[in-house]
Scaffold this active site. Structure first.
Site, PDB file in Angstrom:
ATOM      1  N   ASN A   1       0.866  -1.141   0.199  1.00  0.00           N
ATOM      2  CA  ASN A   1       0.012  -0.013   0.123  1.00  0.00           C
ATOM      3  C   ASN A   1       0.974   1.208   0.115  1.00  0.00           C
ATOM      4  OD1 ASN A   1      -1.823   1.895   0.525  1.00  0.00           O
ATOM      5  ND2 ASN A   1      -2.121   1.566   2.522  1.00  0.00           N
TER       6      ASN A   1
ATOM      7  N   LYS B   1       0.313   4.315  -0.452  1.00  0.00           N
ATOM      8  CA  LYS B   1      -0.377   5.629   0.102  1.00  0.00           C
ATOM      9  C   LYS B   1       0.043   6.800  -1.003  1.00  0.00           C
ATOM     10  CE  LYS B   1       0.084   3.232   4.671  1.00  0.00           C
ATOM     11  NZ  LYS B   1      -0.111   3.446   5.978  1.00  0.00           N
TER      12      LYS B   1
ATOM     13  N   HIS C   1      -9.552   1.582   4.635  1.00  0.00           N
ATOM     14  CA  HIS C   1      -8.157   1.875   5.248  1.00  0.00           C
ATOM     15  C   HIS C   1      -8.596   2.901   6.414  1.00  0.00           C
ATOM     16  CE1 HIS C   1      -4.018   2.703   6.275  1.00  0.00           C
ATOM     17  NE2 HIS C   1      -4.035   1.519   5.715  1.00  0.00           N
TER      18      HIS C   1
ATOM     19  N   GLU D   1      -6.831   5.104   7.418  1.00  0.00           N
ATOM     20  CA  GLU D   1      -6.242   6.386   7.294  1.00  0.00           C
ATOM     21  C   GLU D   1      -7.635   7.373   6.489  1.00  0.00           C
ATOM     22  OE1 GLU D   1      -2.742   5.678   5.132  1.00  0.00           O
ATOM     23  OE2 GLU D   1      -1.732   5.295   7.050  1.00  0.00           O
TER      24      GLU D   1
ATOM     25  N   GLU E   1      -5.911  -4.703  10.373  1.00  0.00           N
ATOM     26  CA  GLU E   1      -4.852  -3.508  10.903  1.00  0.00           C
ATOM     27  C   GLU E   1      -5.245  -2.745  11.772  1.00  0.00           C
ATOM     28  OE1 GLU E   1      -2.383  -2.585   6.773  1.00  0.00           O
ATOM     29  OE2 GLU E   1      -4.369  -1.072   6.999  1.00  0.00           O
TER      30      GLU E   1
ATOM     31  N   GLY F   1       2.121   2.492  10.662  1.00  0.00           N
ATOM     32  CA  GLY F   1       3.028   3.361  10.377  1.00  0.00           C
ATOM     33  C   GLY F   1       3.624   4.067  11.888  1.00  0.00           C
TER      34      GLY F   1
ATOM     35  N   SER G   1       2.779  -1.957  10.363  1.00  0.00           N
ATOM     36  CA  SER G   1       4.375  -2.127  10.571  1.00  0.00           C
ATOM     37  C   SER G   1       4.945  -3.481  10.585  1.00  0.00           C
ATOM     38  CB  SER G   1       4.820  -1.683  12.012  1.00  0.00           C
ATOM     39  OG  SER G   1       4.145  -0.319  12.292  1.00  0.00           O
TER      40      SER G   1
HETATM   41  P1  PGA Z   1       2.597   0.302   7.482  1.00  0.00           P
HETATM   42  O1  PGA Z   1       1.064   0.619   6.900  1.00  0.00           O
HETATM   43  O2  PGA Z   1       3.170  -0.909   6.916  1.00  0.00           O
HETATM   44  O3  PGA Z   1       3.415   1.571   7.176  1.00  0.00           O
HETATM   45  O4  PGA Z   1       2.535   0.332   8.976  1.00  0.00           O
HETATM   46  C1  PGA Z   1       0.202  -0.270   6.794  1.00  0.00           C
HETATM   47  C2  PGA Z   1      -0.788  -0.183   5.966  1.00  0.00           C
HETATM   48  O5  PGA Z   1      -1.336   1.278   6.347  1.00  0.00           O
HETATM   49  O6  PGA Z   1      -1.562  -0.696   5.398  1.00  0.00           O
END
Ligand code: PGA
Length: 257
Positions: free
Chosen positions: A13, A15, A99, A101, A171, A177, A217
């Site tokens: 992903n 982003k 997601h 976010e 998640e 993140g 992460s």
């Molecule tokens: P990250 O993001 O691996 O940077 O924690 C995962 C995601 O948001 O899908």
């Protein structure tokens, strides 16, 4: 539990990262590194502006391309939005939906995630639907209630056949993140709970067929342990998918796991 019925899916992903030349460079680097991967579905979910480039660079390879969102209406006066049909027509196969976010910063709700999932399926896309609890919810010991509610609402009205085309990404919001990964046991516990919830809502056979990823992460160092778990069928990878070597290490962990 029968992990063998499900193919692991490792999806990046990206982003809001990478210009077109940067996207091309990353995928060109990745292509030979994953060319021999057989047992893992490798997916790169990229910004809308990179889709055409990504599809061209990966044509004829084992890397599949996904988008990071889509709108639920087929067309119309929705300035700035992209429909599922627009993505499908390009040759995009996957789309990330719900997601955290988008839920946090763009006011997405389970209702709109449900509508987007239905629209994506109708267009022939494979949705990667994200669910996960906030840190506060975990601390209050309501993780299972939160996840069950999201699963029930996000997949409301979706048939068993369509559900099998979906991937669910667990998640935990506190792990995204932040560098704080869920332990493999925590990931397994919730992924198993998601499968049990699907078994109740649909059937054991349907639940066994659905791919459930962990995300948050996940990186080159912790991937092998996470994907070794019975109910963890791969990962949705943010930061670590932006580096070809790290992403490949994660893919290899799933391939050999
Ligand atoms: P990250 O993001 O691996 O940077 O924690 C995962 C995601 O948001 O899908």
């Amino acid at each position: 539990m029968n992990k063998n019925v499900r193919k692991a899916v490792i999806a990046g992903n990206w982003k809001m990262n990478k210009t077109r030349p940067e996207a091309k460079a990353l995928l060109e680097e990745l292509k030979p590194m994953v060319a021999d991967i057989k047992n893992v579905e490798v997916v790169a979910c990229v910004p809308f502006t990179n889709l055409e480039t990504a599809l061209a660079v990966t044509e004829g390879t084992n890397i599949k391309i996904g988008a990071e969102n889509c709108h639920f209406e087929k067309s119309g006066a929705f300035t700035g939005e992209i429909s599922a049909d627009m993505l499908a027509e390009m040759g995009v196969e996957y789309v990330v939906l719900g997601h955290s976010e988008r839920r946090q910063y763009f006011a997405e709700t389970d209702e709109t995630v449900n509508k987007r999932t239905i629209a994506a399926l109708a267009a022939g896309l494979k949705p990667i639907v994200c669910v996960g609890e906030l840190l506060w919810e975990r601390e209050c010991n309501i993780t299972e209630e939160v996840i069950a509610r999201q699963i029930k609402l996000d997949f409301f009205g979706i048939s068993a056949d369509d559900l099998k085309k979906c991937i669910i990404a667990y998640e935990p919001v506190w792990a995204i993140g932040t560098g704080k990964t869920a332990t493999a046991d925590q990931a397994e516990e919730v992924c198993a709970f998601i499968r049990a919830t699907l078994a109740k809502l649909y059937s054991a056979e349907v639940a066994e067929a659905v791919t459930i990823q962990y995300g948050g992460s996940m990186n080159a160092a912790n991937a092998a342990e996470l994907v070794s778990k019975t109910n963890v069928d791969g990962g949705l990878i943010g930061g670590a998918s932006l580096k070809a070597a790290d992403f490949t290490t994660i893919i290899n962990a799933a391939e050999n796991g």
